[in-house]
Design a protein around this motif. Structure first.
Motif, PDB file in Angstrom:
ATOM      1  N   TYR A   1       0.814  -1.224   0.000  1.00 30.96           N
ATOM      2  CA  TYR A   1       0.000   0.000   0.000  1.00 30.96           C
ATOM      3  C   TYR A   1       0.848   1.275   0.000  1.00 30.96           C
ATOM      4  O   TYR A   1       0.291   2.371  -0.058  1.00 30.96           O
ATOM      5  CB  TYR A   1      -0.926   0.000   1.218  1.00 30.96           C
ATOM      6  CG  TYR A   1      -2.030  -1.017   1.119  1.00 30.96           C
ATOM      7  CD1 TYR A   1      -3.074  -0.844   0.222  1.00 30.96           C
ATOM      8  CD2 TYR A   1      -2.033  -2.161   1.901  1.00 30.96           C
ATOM      9  CE1 TYR A   1      -4.085  -1.779   0.121  1.00 30.96           C
ATOM     10  CE2 TYR A   1      -3.040  -3.108   1.810  1.00 30.96           C
ATOM     11  CZ  TYR A   1      -4.070  -2.907   0.905  1.00 30.96           C
ATOM     12  OH  TYR A   1      -5.074  -3.831   0.806  1.00 30.96           O
TER      13      TYR A   1
ATOM     14  N   ASP B   1      -0.115   8.959  -1.922  1.00 37.43           N
ATOM     15  CA  ASP B   1      -1.293   8.981  -2.806  1.00 37.43           C
ATOM     16  C   ASP B   1      -2.563   9.118  -1.966  1.00 37.43           C
ATOM     17  O   ASP B   1      -3.387   8.194  -1.920  1.00 37.43           O
ATOM     18  CB  ASP B   1      -1.372   7.691  -3.635  1.00 37.43           C
ATOM     19  CG  ASP B   1      -0.145   7.506  -4.514  1.00 37.43           C
ATOM     20  OD1 ASP B   1       0.239   8.471  -5.178  1.00 37.43           O
ATOM     21  OD2 ASP B   1       0.411   6.395  -4.527  1.00 37.43           O
TER      22      ASP B   1
ATOM     23  N   GLN C   1      -5.222  10.588  -2.450  1.00 41.51           N
ATOM     24  CA  GLN C   1      -6.474  10.596  -3.211  1.00 41.51           C
ATOM     25  C   GLN C   1      -7.047   9.191  -3.390  1.00 41.51           C
ATOM     26  O   GLN C   1      -8.196   9.032  -3.772  1.00 41.51           O
ATOM     27  CB  GLN C   1      -6.283  11.276  -4.579  1.00 41.51           C
ATOM     28  CG  GLN C   1      -5.377  10.542  -5.569  1.00 41.51           C
ATOM     29  CD  GLN C   1      -3.902  10.840  -5.355  1.00 41.51           C
ATOM     30  OE1 GLN C   1      -3.458  11.115  -4.245  1.00 41.51           O
ATOM     31  NE2 GLN C   1      -3.123  10.784  -6.420  1.00 41.51           N
ATOM     32  N   LYS C   2      -6.239   8.159  -3.079  1.00 40.45           N
ATOM     33  CA  LYS C   2      -6.726   6.773  -3.154  1.00 40.45           C
ATOM     34  C   LYS C   2      -7.456   6.442  -1.849  1.00 40.45           C
ATOM     35  O   LYS C   2      -6.909   5.809  -0.945  1.00 40.45           O
ATOM     36  CB  LYS C   2      -5.565   5.807  -3.391  1.00 40.45           C
ATOM     37  CG  LYS C   2      -4.939   5.956  -4.765  1.00 40.45           C
ATOM     38  CD  LYS C   2      -3.850   4.922  -4.985  1.00 40.45           C
ATOM     39  CE  LYS C   2      -3.242   5.031  -6.371  1.00 40.45           C
ATOM     40  NZ  LYS C   2      -2.112   4.092  -6.564  1.00 40.45           N
TER      41      LYS C   2
ATOM     42  N   SER D   1      -9.740   4.394  -1.264  1.00 45.60           N
ATOM     43  CA  SER D   1     -10.006   2.965  -1.039  1.00 45.60           C
ATOM     44  C   SER D   1      -8.931   2.340  -0.150  1.00 45.60           C
ATOM     45  O   SER D   1      -9.195   1.392   0.586  1.00 45.60           O
ATOM     46  CB  SER D   1     -10.071   2.216  -2.370  1.00 45.60           C
ATOM     47  OG  SER D   1      -8.842   2.307  -3.051  1.00 45.60           O
ATOM     48  N   VAL D   2      -7.694   2.877  -0.219  1.00 44.04           N
ATOM     49  CA  VAL D   2      -6.601   2.329   0.596  1.00 44.04           C
ATOM     50  C   VAL D   2      -6.916   2.502   2.082  1.00 44.04           C
ATOM     51  O   VAL D   2      -6.712   1.591   2.894  1.00 44.04           O
ATOM     52  CB  VAL D   2      -5.260   3.021   0.246  1.00 44.04           C
ATOM     53  CG1 VAL D   2      -4.182   2.662   1.257  1.00 44.04           C
ATOM     54  CG2 VAL D   2      -4.820   2.628  -1.160  1.00 44.04           C
TER      55      VAL D   2
ATOM     56  N   THR E   1      -9.647  -4.344  -2.080  1.00 40.95           N
ATOM     57  CA  THR E   1      -8.932  -3.772  -3.215  1.00 40.95           C
ATOM     58  C   THR E   1      -7.459  -3.809  -2.842  1.00 40.95           C
ATOM     59  O   THR E   1      -6.990  -2.991  -2.063  1.00 40.95           O
ATOM     60  CB  THR E   1      -9.371  -2.328  -3.501  1.00 40.95           C
ATOM     61  OG1 THR E   1     -10.793  -2.305  -3.611  1.00 40.95           O
ATOM     62  CG2 THR E   1      -8.755  -1.818  -4.787  1.00 40.95           C
TER      63      THR E   1
ATOM     64  N   GLY F   1      -4.553  -1.868  -5.748  1.00 42.76           N
ATOM     65  CA  GLY F   1      -5.260  -1.112  -6.785  1.00 42.76           C
ATOM     66  C   GLY F   1      -6.223  -1.919  -7.626  1.00 42.76           C
ATOM     67  O   GLY F   1      -6.881  -1.387  -8.519  1.00 42.76           O
ATOM     68  N   HIS F   2      -6.341  -3.239  -7.375  1.00 46.43           N
ATOM     69  CA  HIS F   2      -7.320  -4.015  -8.142  1.00 46.43           C
ATOM     70  C   HIS F   2      -8.236  -4.793  -7.194  1.00 46.43           C
ATOM     71  O   HIS F   2      -7.829  -5.193  -6.103  1.00 46.43           O
ATOM     72  CB  HIS F   2      -6.637  -4.961  -9.139  1.00 46.43           C
ATOM     73  CG  HIS F   2      -5.594  -5.845  -8.538  1.00 46.43           C
ATOM     74  ND1 HIS F   2      -5.891  -7.006  -7.881  1.00 46.43           N
ATOM     75  CD2 HIS F   2      -4.248  -5.737  -8.495  1.00 46.43           C
ATOM     76  CE1 HIS F   2      -4.783  -7.574  -7.454  1.00 46.43           C
ATOM     77  NE2 HIS F   2      -3.767  -6.831  -7.810  1.00 46.43           N
TER      78      HIS F   2
END
Length: 572
Positions: free
Chosen positions: A87, A105, A107-108, A110-111, A266, A269-270
């Motif tokens: 991550y 990052d 802005q991610k 979901s992390v 996730t 990233g997937h």
């Protein structure tokens, strides 16, 4: 409140001008998928610190300098090395059940959700530069790669954890608060997180958590074979299964009935979907997690491993305007992947495709997918009837399990639809016998079935440790070959290395047997010819048997003779 665009923030902060922003936006058009801030940095218009400041402004977060921060070891212990690297985060502080992590990052979003799900803490993010995060990861985690073995050894020495687990094993009503506290404890979460991340990283298909009288086994299925991991202490079985049930939103108080759920993650990233099945056993609950990692699966007919001739014939068959195309093989032989690859190729705007599955494994844009739920009466047959009223051109029925489903599939193909489905048989010719045994009349089989594709998956020889090997006499006997038959041919096996986890194999490839219906085969089916006669006729007309496809792959060095023997049946 809408998030402000990063370009406008860079202008507002005085880092770039409006004209420079226009240049960055133009350059971004030539770099699909790259974020605007990174483009501006690569163009030399801003530096890493300015980008971090702009990202922090955009997300309403603070900026931190990791170079000037000393992170205590007890804070680092909350995040394992694989998770930190995956991550790209660095834990900074832990207070009041809230873990603060530095990331480049932010802005991610979901992390942050993911870490909250994995770790069980509230997560607060702060922003650092990419180089700062990279250096911190090297400083704090270099050489600190903790293995499952080390983690299990540490847990075994934890007397407080053992005492808490022992208290729950006593007879009498279970205190749910204590159960949740144990399942939520750091060692249990850490162990489960590491096992999950390792399984996803190794592209495993299943995870098995199995309680026995004196031990608790964790087994991982990769490339179709189960491997055992270092078993955690037996007293943690209840805590680990409870933790899985919490993550899958299952009833932790119910320990006598089977339960099914799912965990959506996730990772890197997937999306990864974990299907959870809990089964009560004599010594506790057995849990199997099916790992559906969509990023691993390539739904492309060119990639499934068919020979050129078989692939050309299969493409011709699936393009026909009606009829039934059956894919057959045991569970886990890749039938669904092959069918979805075919449907992906046929997925055009002028065709309506509807599938009915139990469960839906891959989400494909442009295809209508209907889940089966037999508990409320929504069976394959019931669903198929409803689908026919939706004006489809092509239909996928997950599996033909009974005569009712088979009859509706036959009627659908007779009324101008192409029907794809699966069956469990040993090879292509024996599928005809299976349909007859179900009760489908021979004249309907000949009128509707266009082709039958049998398939198996064999493990590929690891290319890193491949070495030439001479087949034993026992192998030649099993394959009905003589030394003369294999003269001049080379065979290989994997010695075992770090790349393939010392198995000698890495990845899997399909073996295919395609029986395309012709007038001779139809006439033989009407006359109730035997499976052996059908097989012989199909081979005369160019069908490559599973055994022959396996031998060809072995001659090319793609797999071993052991795998061919294990996965294919002898032709009579």
């Amino acid at each position: 409140m809408a998030i402000r665009r990063i370009g406008q923030i860079l202008v507002d902060l005085g880092f770039i001008t409006d004209d420079q922003l226009e240049l960055v936006l133009e350059e971004q058009q030539n770099r699909p998928g790259e974020l605007l801030g990174r483009v501006a940095e690569s163009m030399g218009l801003i530096n890493a610190e300015q980008l971090a400041q702009a990202l922090a402004e955009q997300m309403g977060l603070k900026v931190i300098s990791l170079a000037d921060t000393v992170v205590p070891q007890d804070v680092l212990n909350h995040v394992t090395e694989p998770m930190a690297q995956l991550y790209r985060i660095v834990p900074v502080s832990f207070r009041d059940n809230t873990l603060t992590v530095a990331m480049c990052d932010p802005q991610k979003l979901s992390v942050i959700d993911e870490l909250r799900n994995f770790l069980g803490y509230d997560i607060r993010a702060v922003v650092a530069t990419e180089a700062d995060v990279k250096r911190a990861l090297e400083r704090y985690y270099a050489g600190e790669t903790e293995s499952v073995e080390q983690l299990v050894a540490g847990i075994e020495e934890d007397e407080d954890l053992a005492a808490a687990a022992a208290a729950l094993e006593k007879e009498g009503p279970i205190d749910l608060t204590s159960v949740e506290a144990l399942a939520d404890s750091a060692p249990v979460r850490k162990l489960l997180n590491m096992v999950l991340l390792l399984a996803i990283k190794e592209h495993a298909s299943d995870l098995h958590f199995e309680p026995f009288e004196d031990e608790f086994k964790i087994r991982v299925k990769a490339d179709g074979v189960l491997y055992e991991m270092v078993p955690p202490p037996r007293h943690l079985a209840f805590a680990i299964t409870t933790r899985i049930k919490v993550m899958a939103n299952l009833d932790i108080a119910e320990r006598r009935l089977p339960q099914d759920g799912r965990i959506e993650l996730t990772v890197g990233g997937h999306p990864v979907d974990l299907r959870v099945a809990v089964l009560p056993t004599m010594f506790g609950e057995s849990v199997v997690m099916r790992v559906l990692d969509r990023s691993v699966v390539n739904l492309d007919l060119n990639a499934v491993g068919m020979g050129a001739g078989t692939l050309q014939n299969f493409r011709e068959v699936i393009g026909r305007p009606n009829g039934i195309i059956l894919v057959t093989g045991p569970t886990g032989s890749g039938k669904t992947t092959t069918l979805y690859s075919a449907l992906s190729e046929l997925n055009h705007i002028h065709d309506k495709i509807i599938t009915t599955e139990d469960p839906i494994e891959y989400d494909i844009d442009g295809i209508i997918q209907v889940p089966i739920d037999s508990s409320i009466g929504n069976t394959f047959a019931q669903c198929l009837r409803a689908i026919l009223r939706q004006d489809p051109d092509r239909i996928l029925v997950g599996e033909i399990r009974d005569l009712e489903t088979a009859e509706i599939a036959v009627q659908a193909s007779l009324t101008g639809h192409t029907v794809f489905s699966t069956l469990h048989t040993n090879d292509a010719p024996s599928t005809v016998t299976r349909l007859k045994d179900m009760g489908v009349p021979p004249f309907l089989i000949t009128a509707t079935v266009e082709a039958i594709l049998a398939q198996r998956l064999v493990r590929r020889v690891c290319t890193q440790c491949r070495e030439e090997v001479k087949p034993s006499n026992e192998m030649l006997v099993d394959l009905q070959l003589t030394p003369k038959d294999i003269a001049g041919k080379k065979f290989y096996r994997g010695r075992g290395c770090d790349v393939c986890n010392n198995t000698g194999y890495k990845g899997r490839v399909g073996l295919f047997e395609l029986m395309v219906m012709n007038d001779e085969l139809r006439d033989m089916i009407i006359r109730n010819a035997t499976t052996d006669d059908l097989r012989e006729s199909a081979r005369r007309h160019g069908m490559v048997s599973l055994r022959d496809a396996g031998m060809q792959l072995a001659y090319e060095g793609g797999t071993t003779l052991d795998e061919v023997i294990r996965e294919t049946v002898l032709d009579a």
